[in-house]
Design an enzyme around this catalytic site. Sequence first.
Site, PDB file in Angstrom:
ATOM      1  CE  LYS D 190      56.146   8.281 -90.538  1.00 28.59           C
ATOM      2  NZ  LYS D 190      55.528   7.690 -89.431  1.00 28.59           N
ATOM      3  CD  GLU D 197      60.440   4.530 -86.110  1.00 29.13           C
ATOM      4  OE1 GLU D 197      60.146   5.242 -87.099  1.00 29.13           O
ATOM      5  OE2 GLU D 197      59.732   4.523 -85.091  1.00 29.13           O
TER       6      GLU D 197
END
Lengths: 340, 340, 340, 340
Positions: D190, D197
């Site tokens: 993550k 991102e």
Amino acid sequence: MEIGMIGIGRMGANMAKRLLRAGHKCVGYARRQETVQARIQDGSISDGATSLQDLVSKLQPRRIIWVMVPAASVDATLETLVPLLDKGDIIVDGGNSYYRDDIRRADMLEKHGIHYVDSGTSGGVWGLERGYCQMIGGEDETVAYLDPIFKALAPGKETAPATPERGQKGGTAEEGYLHCGPHGAGHFVKMVHNGIEYGIMAAYAEGFGILQKANIGKNTHEIDAETAPLQDPRFYQYDIDIPEVAELWRRGSVVGSWLLDLTAHALLKDPNLSQFQGRVSDSGEGRWTIQAAIDEGMPAHVLSAALFSRFSSRGEGEYGNKILSAMRFEFGGHHEKESK
Amino acid sequence: MEIGMIGIGRMGANMAKRLLRAGHKCVGYARRQETVQARIQDGSISDGATSLQDLVSKLQPRRIIWVMVPAASVDATLETLVPLLDKGDIIVDGGNSYYRDDIRRADMLEKHGIHYVDSGTSGGVWGLERGYCQMIGGEDETVAYLDPIFKALAPGKETAPATPERGQKGGTAEEGYLHCGPHGAGHFVKMVHNGIEYGIMAAYAEGFGILQKANIGKNTHEIDAETAPLQDPRFYQYDIDIPEVAELWRRGSVVGSWLLDLTAHALLKDPNLSQFQGRVSDSGEGRWTIQAAIDEGMPAHVLSAALFSRFSSRGEGEYGNKILSAMRFEFGGHHEKESK
Amino acid sequence: MEIGMIGIGRMGANMAKRLLRAGHKCVGYARRQETVQARIQDGSISDGATSLQDLVSKLQPRRIIWVMVPAASVDATLETLVPLLDKGDIIVDGGNSYYRDDIRRADMLEKHGIHYVDSGTSGGVWGLERGYCQMIGGEDETVAYLDPIFKALAPGKETAPATPERGQKGGTAEEGYLHCGPHGAGHFVKMVHNGIEYGIMAAYAEGFGILQKANIGKNTHEIDAETAPLQDPRFYQYDIDIPEVAELWRRGSVVGSWLLDLTAHALLKDPNLSQFQGRVSDSGEGRWTIQAAIDEGMPAHVLSAALFSRFSSRGEGEYGNKILSAMRFEFGGHHEKESK
Amino acid sequence: MEIGMIGIGRMGANMAKRLLRAGHKCVGYARRQETVQARIQDGSISDGATSLQDLVSKLQPRRIIWVMVPAASVDATLETLVPLLDKGDIIVDGGNSYYRDDIRRADMLEKHGIHYVDSGTSGGVWGLERGYCQMIGGEDETVAYLDPIFKALAPGKETAPATPERGQKGGTAEEGYLHCGPHGAGHFVKMVHNGIEYGIMAAYAEGFGILQKANIGKNTHEIDAETAPLQDPRFYQYDIDIPEVAELWRRGSVVGSWLLDLTAHALLKDPNLSQFQGRVSDSGEGRWTIQAAIDEGMPAHVLSAALFSRFSSRGEGEYGNKILSAMRFEFGGHHEKESK
């Protein structure tokens, strides 16, 4: 409508085929006649031409000529083509030309009464199926005249969910093509599109690279003054299944994208990517994007890093790296470590 | 004064020699007795020790032990050393320890009544001659006690022209050593020093790399869709004499520096740097500097780029580069170009 | 020798004065007559001119005209000047012109039989005292003819210690000037010089920035999902005396340089640099350096980051930053945090 | 199944609601009772708890507790929670914890016989509708036990087209969740996800920024030595309709992504993004990603640039910028230009 397509390689041929499917006609020309014949055979084009003269003669005025050749060959093509055309004819450069060349060419062609349109095209080998995203520059009248062509090539509204609250705003952007502005505006937007593409690609590449080294703590490190010791090897003990992570992120995550879809496919087939060496080409737009950023005084840390990393991947920074090793030897007597 | 020096490799031996020249005594210890003997022979140390115990026994309390070993070996050294020492003794870590380890060690040693000082040392193999720039962390009293040592190792005020308007401000910074703050402050400042060093080195390396390719327009480029054509080959026709440019910039230019002096020397001897491969090591401080920048929320675009370029020089980004090539193949059918 | 100097602002006036000290003559011209009078008064020039025509008339053929005006004004100056000159006369552009403009101008002037030399000059306001480092491009004969001028402006061999092993190699680089190649080569090397300058400056700036925030752990951080908590506040408790660190590094350290000397001076006078806002200008060469790197396919991560950070310092990235905040709001409902 | 959810803010409440829709039960707890009551009212949770003790008492062993609180509050939550649990119970940290904390916590909980699972969750405020992409770390048995929960939260196979050639390979990645490895592996993946991102977001932000300034040639630039003159203003005359370009790229282009979909929406509503200042937060994972890259020796030019640009957007580089201005003043007498 009817267009003449100069350059019927992979990209041009697929575009022609998509036009045919939409009911347009397309006469194709390539330097090698075998290519032309092959395209007729596979149904990419409705007719073939043996020369530019032949191509022009097979089109009805007001002629539309779509040029789909490498950026470096456009000027040579125009030199031969222009004397064959009539006033009012339209040349579309659908390749990856530098937008400044568009401005120059449009000026030159205007003197001959010929109209010029630049159309940056994204979609790659998938365009036949997905449609082509088109970024268009040129005069209003000419671009409007070509609308049926652009529309046929474009993906179409239904290929993406509607943007919420967009309602009945309409416009061609929803179809996947847009008249972005005067001459060069199409390739300008396409240039920036590719600059962004480099950045996104690099973001994934670096991220997957970090995942791939997540087990680095399993290797023992020798103790010497030349090597930065890994502070906490126990925090790098993960053998991540990278192809499955790429698949995972395709659903529900913030980083989902078409490029990720493709990456998942590539990793599925070849998890170690052993068929690649990691020498990454760049083909112009990334460079021009940074030049634009510099001219504009716009910080582009990420896009430039993406470009420069491609250069590095091809070993272009070697001399500079030798300078660094030489300096280290000079001040610290450090010798280079042998390659692993 | 008298100190015990653990680690009498190139760096430690030269420091010992400089102390001797200033009238201090230095008992040296190394794992290999041959090293100790060699140092006695070459006059680097006034006496040698056969073990840490022997070293400790040869020093008068209040003992000063200077540890000059790779960062990764400091803890092991302390483990053996500490039980041999008495309250009030001082351990100086003159190597390249992570400043957080200093804080931890100082806490640990405090429980034994032993004082700890961290001293980041810059100067490399040139320190014997130029003196050592020292960045010091620790308690006021202990640092003050060691002042004669630091002063002897330091370059001295006369080694650089006085900063204008500094007048009689004084302070040890003018001599080339500074008590920067509590435990760890010395290595913190040294860490940032090295981070800056990476950045400066990379600035030169990139710049010389650009000069070295200034004749790239002399090579013809083939026309294909994979290669960004050089827009204007006639602007890249220069064969720059890089060693002479390095020499040139040493006088009067804005980029003059000691690192440039060294570069000019390296290029003079080996203009093509053919003895180097361009695999650039990094040894900890550069990494920790970026970690500090991140913790502080301080943008460090340049220092991080310098660090990451070193990683790239060693081929560490290969997997990520393969991801990029794989993506390009997926969306555009692009094959990697062969290496030149 | 005798030269005419067009542009006798700070830079030009000091160069003229240095020429006078070496026994040359210098007729100065500026748009505003007050400037000319002031320069005569302060002894910068041996004579003044009321117009370009007047300037030309006051010089003996073979005339040498040194142009020292902003890069953007050179073409306008030449337009007026060229008709006034005779064949064989020499124009030196000593400012910060783009090297491609040199090539164009040399071509144009050649048609008039006028010789052109580009001389990139480093030294800033300190040149009068330290001498000017000169990077020169042009024809061999013309550059050789001007040698006494370049030599007089240059710092001289004695201003830096000889590079070890250089011996009797000789050459003008040791004096601080160098004929780098044909037209444009001088400004090309100067351009890269400034690119490096940006990189070195940024390395220091980031490093000092990291030192300045070394006490960030003293501030308490609130707990919320928007703020990255500082993992270990106790590791950021240092109040570093930055002016003294700058002074410290001037002696014996690896990062010593003239730019550091200047930084130490600036920090001595104004430790918090409160007279500056931190809006950093850039003046062309840094931009052109990156363009050259891109054209050459040379990775320039550090030099480009230095340039882009200057853009950011002036708020040029604001729109992009708003895009980021808008994205964060869209996917996570995140609102921007108020400025501190 | 039945779970207890600690933290029923926007994210936690939506996850609970999604579980309920799939037929699971969810007892919710928040510090403020009003929050709990509101969640019962809006149907997010099947039951509410007034305290952690109450929460635990309302769950049947083998209890599953899902912790959905800010990373900085997890330890405090566990401190209260652990004494209330029984052997065999399971704690899932579904927030954005640092993966190293997972390892520590799992070790600690193991001593109490409690199982720990880290689940990095992507999906933001859209997860209720789109499903949550889950990256999971922990022991095989525990993760397998929780499978129905993960599956209910996940987007499901049908939410993306199948990767070509994947066939019947199966696996949960196709559903949008994946057991990535032992403790911490979920948050590690993550973390890298968020690092990516940042990079993708910055790529768009810079690209749109370049488009937004494409009309910079319409502004006249003054001629002075401080400003880099725009070489060719006529090449920057485009007024690009940025919201429409964002919409355009959603179909058929290489840069299509969910983040672009969101950007198109944001720009549709507020083309000038005037409600934002451009101060961009970062919340931990981006920082940790760079730390991992550094520890691994993996070049991460793009991801680090994305992070540092966020710092810059908040003015964090100001001191460094002042250093640059101070240097420019020192060597060139340059004064800062006033803000526009």
